[in-house]
Design a protein around this motif. Structure first.
Motif, PDB file in Angstrom:
ATOM      1  N   GLU A 112       0.846  -1.189   0.000  1.00 54.76           N
ATOM      2  CA  GLU A 112       0.000   0.000   0.000  1.00 54.76           C
ATOM      3  C   GLU A 112       0.878   1.234   0.000  1.00 54.76           C
ATOM      4  N   LYS A 113       0.553   2.205  -0.877  1.00 53.73           N
ATOM      5  CA  LYS A 113       1.365   3.407  -1.065  1.00 53.73           C
ATOM      6  C   LYS A 113       0.496   4.659  -0.954  1.00 53.73           C
ATOM      7  N   ASP A 114       0.233   5.124   0.264  1.00 54.56           N
ATOM      8  CA  ASP A 114      -0.519   6.372   0.456  1.00 54.56           C
ATOM      9  C   ASP A 114      -1.793   6.459  -0.382  1.00 54.56           C
ATOM     10  N   GLY A 115      -2.645   5.465  -0.299  1.00 55.97           N
ATOM     11  CA  GLY A 115      -3.931   5.509  -0.987  1.00 55.97           C
ATOM     12  C   GLY A 115      -3.961   4.787  -2.311  1.00 55.97           C
ATOM     13  N   SER A 116      -2.842   4.283  -2.767  1.00 55.69           N
ATOM     14  CA  SER A 116      -2.824   3.418  -3.947  1.00 55.69           C
ATOM     15  C   SER A 116      -2.075   2.141  -3.570  1.00 55.69           C
ATOM     16  N   TRP A 117      -1.960   1.220  -4.493  1.00 50.99           N
ATOM     17  CA  TRP A 117      -1.340  -0.065  -4.199  1.00 50.99           C
ATOM     18  C   TRP A 117      -0.410  -0.458  -5.329  1.00 50.99           C
ATOM     19  N   VAL A 118       0.645  -1.182  -4.992  1.00 58.61           N
ATOM     20  CA  VAL A 118       1.515  -1.802  -5.985  1.00 58.61           C
ATOM     21  C   VAL A 118       1.416  -3.312  -5.778  1.00 58.61           C
ATOM     22  N   PHE A 119       0.986  -3.996  -6.825  1.00 61.94           N
ATOM     23  CA  PHE A 119       0.854  -5.454  -6.811  1.00 61.94           C
ATOM     24  C   PHE A 119       1.980  -6.041  -7.654  1.00 61.94           C
ATOM     25  N   THR A 120       2.634  -7.078  -7.138  1.00 64.37           N
ATOM     26  CA  THR A 120       3.685  -7.763  -7.870  1.00 64.37           C
ATOM     27  C   THR A 120       3.216  -9.178  -8.181  1.00 64.37           C
ATOM     28  N   THR A 162      -9.722   1.741  -9.525  1.00 68.19           N
ATOM     29  CA  THR A 162      -9.518   0.390 -10.054  1.00 68.19           C
ATOM     30  C   THR A 162      -9.603  -0.639  -8.932  1.00 68.19           C
ATOM     31  N   TYR A 163      -9.025  -0.312  -7.791  1.00 66.55           N
ATOM     32  CA  TYR A 163      -9.049  -1.225  -6.648  1.00 66.55           C
ATOM     33  C   TYR A 163     -10.489  -1.527  -6.228  1.00 66.55           C
ATOM     34  N   GLU A 164     -11.322  -0.513  -6.139  1.00 73.07           N
ATOM     35  CA  GLU A 164     -12.700  -0.689  -5.655  1.00 73.07           C
ATOM     36  C   GLU A 164     -13.622  -1.308  -6.683  1.00 73.07           C
ATOM     37  N   ASN A 165     -13.343  -1.121  -7.979  1.00 72.20           N
ATOM     38  CA  ASN A 165     -14.283  -1.525  -9.019  1.00 72.20           C
ATOM     39  C   ASN A 165     -13.849  -2.755  -9.808  1.00 72.20           C
ATOM     40  N   THR A 166     -12.823  -3.449  -9.325  1.00 71.30           N
ATOM     41  CA  THR A 166     -12.375  -4.696  -9.961  1.00 71.30           C
ATOM     42  C   THR A 166     -12.071  -5.721  -8.873  1.00 71.30           C
ATOM     43  N   ARG A 167     -11.629  -6.892  -9.296  1.00 75.54           N
ATOM     44  CA  ARG A 167     -11.263  -7.953  -8.359  1.00 75.54           C
ATOM     45  C   ARG A 167      -9.997  -7.645  -7.567  1.00 75.54           C
TER      46      ARG A 167
END
Length: 194
Positions: A112-120, A162-167
């Motif tokens: 989690e990055k200050d309100g966004s996310w980085v997925f690897t 994108t986080y809220e409206n997708t899987r």
């Protein structure tokens, strides 16, 4: 063809195995707008609508599709990313997506990055698929930009919408996702190999 811009989430309402096929019933607000024989992307997999009943519709995945995608892991109640085929003559907001999953990947890290996310995500390199920095990738049907391209893994940055409206809101370390690598990159890689 698709754009990788998810229209809505559906919910798996029923699953019926028949030989090597899996019939998937999906509850969705889009069901009333669909017609039989229409193509829809389900977690990035292009499937044909074969039946419609009020707010549910059915698609069928064959064994080849189940072998190459995460659809074989679906359970009743799971959320699924949905996108109807693109309409020619309108804006292309994502990138050119065929709905042909190349392989799966596993989520290895979520930051989690200050309100966004980085997925690897890590993937098997045996199929010679590659990502490039700032290139396009489709993860479960979502058009994204690669932010960390390495051999066998990559990262993507996810904004709150994108986080809220997708899987993406359901992913955890160990989640299996469908990947469609950039079609132009696949052609270039094939040309370079010959």
């Amino acid at each position: 063809m698709f754009t990788g811009i998810i229209e809505t989430l559906g919910t798996v309402a029923a699953l019926k195995k028949e030989g090597g096929n899996l019939h998937i019933s999906i509850s969705s607000p889009l069901a009333k707008e669909l017609k039989i024989d229409q193509s829809m992307a389900h977690n990035g997999v292009c499937l044909t609508v074969v039946a419609i009943d009020d707010d549910e519709y059915i698609v069928t995945a064959i064994q080849e599709t189940l072998n190459k995608s995460n659809l074989n892991e679906l359970k009743i109640g799971d959320l699924i990313n949905l996108e109807r085929a693109m309409v020619l003559g309108t804006r292309l907001d994502g990138h050119l997506v065929q709905g042909h999953v190349d392989q799966t990947a596993t989520c290895t890290h979520i930051d989690e990055k200050d309100g966004s996310w980085v997925f690897t995500f890590a993937y098997d390199t045996a199929q010679n698929n590659v990502t490039i920095e700032k290139g396009s990738i489709t993860v479960d049907g979502v058009s994204l930009t690669v932010v960390n391209s390495q051999n066998g893994y990559f990262s993507v940055a996810i904004i709150p919408y994108t986080y809220e409206n997708t899987r993406f809101k359901t992913y955890h370390v160990g989640s299996t996702v469908n990947l469609e690598f950039d079609v132009i990159g696949k052609y270039v890689a094939r040309l370079m190999a010959t």
